[in-house]
Design an enzyme around this catalytic site. Structure first.
Site, PDB file in Angstrom:
ATOM      1  N   CYS A 137       0.806  -1.318  -0.005  1.00 52.16           N
ATOM      2  CA  CYS A 137       0.061  -0.156   0.171  1.00 52.16           C
ATOM      3  C   CYS A 137       0.901   1.225   0.024  1.00 52.16           C
ATOM      4  CB  CYS A 137      -0.922  -0.059   1.056  1.00 52.16           C
ATOM      5  SG  CYS A 137      -0.074   0.108   2.732  1.00 52.16           S
ATOM      6  N   HIS A 182      -2.973   1.132   6.785  1.00 52.48           N
ATOM      7  CA  HIS A 182      -3.163   1.075   5.370  1.00 52.48           C
ATOM      8  C   HIS A 182      -3.124   2.723   4.931  1.00 52.48           C
ATOM      9  CE1 HIS A 182      -4.368  -0.821   1.553  1.00 52.48           C
ATOM     10  NE2 HIS A 182      -5.296   0.068   1.573  1.00 52.48           N
ATOM     11  N   ASP A 194      -5.827   1.617  -4.535  1.00 52.85           N
ATOM     12  CA  ASP A 194      -4.839   1.107  -3.582  1.00 52.85           C
ATOM     13  C   ASP A 194      -4.198  -0.114  -3.943  1.00 52.85           C
ATOM     14  OD1 ASP A 194      -7.048  -0.183  -2.999  1.00 52.85           O
ATOM     15  OD2 ASP A 194      -6.772   0.039  -0.630  1.00 52.85           O
TER      16      ASP A 194
END
Length: 218
Positions: A137, A182, A194
């Site tokens: 991420c 995240h 993402d």
């Protein structure tokens, strides 16, 4: 006189040598006429070839022709296999075009951050990755912003403090969207892009966090 003259002794001795020679046996006679007759007989039976003085002799030379060898076949050129990066980029473009469940938001058009991010749709999630070979991420967000000349911290926790926090109402496409553990890129409306988790690929999808933080970079 015999005693006083050596010449007289010699003259007396000659008849004695001549007598010995005359008493030697005579050699057998050779009939040369018979040999000559045999030779003539051979010549008479042999063919006689005569040619005029102005006779010309010719030799038929064989005609030799050289054939040009056939040219060798052209070398077989092999196309260099595309790099994994190019394959991944092509896969990403195909995936972005073929995706119907989560189509690319219209907010991508004209938005520098989202246009770059959209190139990597389909790139697999790789923990610790930060390139088109594979991304996690924060590796994804840092790679996208780096192409705009903006350096982000490598981890999602550090990216939380990389810019200015804005409200959801003020958030703009291209801002970071963060939640504990995240980070992604806000795509406008209820969309984000993402690198989700292992086994998934970079994609546009609905915002799943209940209360995410929006961060303006720059």
């Amino acid at each position: 006189m015999a005693a006083s003259s050596g010449l007289m002794v010699s003259m007396i001795a000659v008849p004695s040598y001549a007598a010995e020679r005359d008493s030697a046996p005579a050699l057998a006679a050779v009939d040369t006429s018979a040999l000559t007759a045999s030779a003539r007989a051979v010549l008479n039976t042999s063919p006689v070839v005569a040619s005029p003085a102005e006779a010309a002799f010719t030799v038929d030379a064989p005609v030799i022709t050289a054939e040009k060898p056939a040219p060798p076949p052209p070398p077989v050129r092999t196309t260099r296999a595309a790099s994994r990066t190019a394959e991944r980029a092509a896969t990403a473009s195909t995936a972005a075009a073929a995706t119907t469940s989560n189509p690319v938001p219209q907010s991508v058009a004209g938005n520098a951050v989202l246009e770059i991010a959209a190139r990597y749709v389909g790139v697999p999630y790789v923990s610790g990755g930060a390139s088109p070979e594979g991304m996690d991420c924060s590796g994804f967000t840092s790679y996208v912003y780096a192409q705009l000349g903006i350096t982000l911290p490598r981890t999602s926790s550090a990216q939380r403090n990389a810019g200015t926090v804005v409200s959801r109402a003020d958030a703009q496409p291209g801002d970071l969207i963060w939640s504990p553990g995240h980070v992604g890129i806000y795509a406008g409306g209820n969309q984000m892009i993402d690198a989700p988790r292992p086994g998934k690929t970079v994609q546009f999808r609905a915002i799943w966090q209940s209360n995410p933080t929006f961060i303006r970079i720059g």
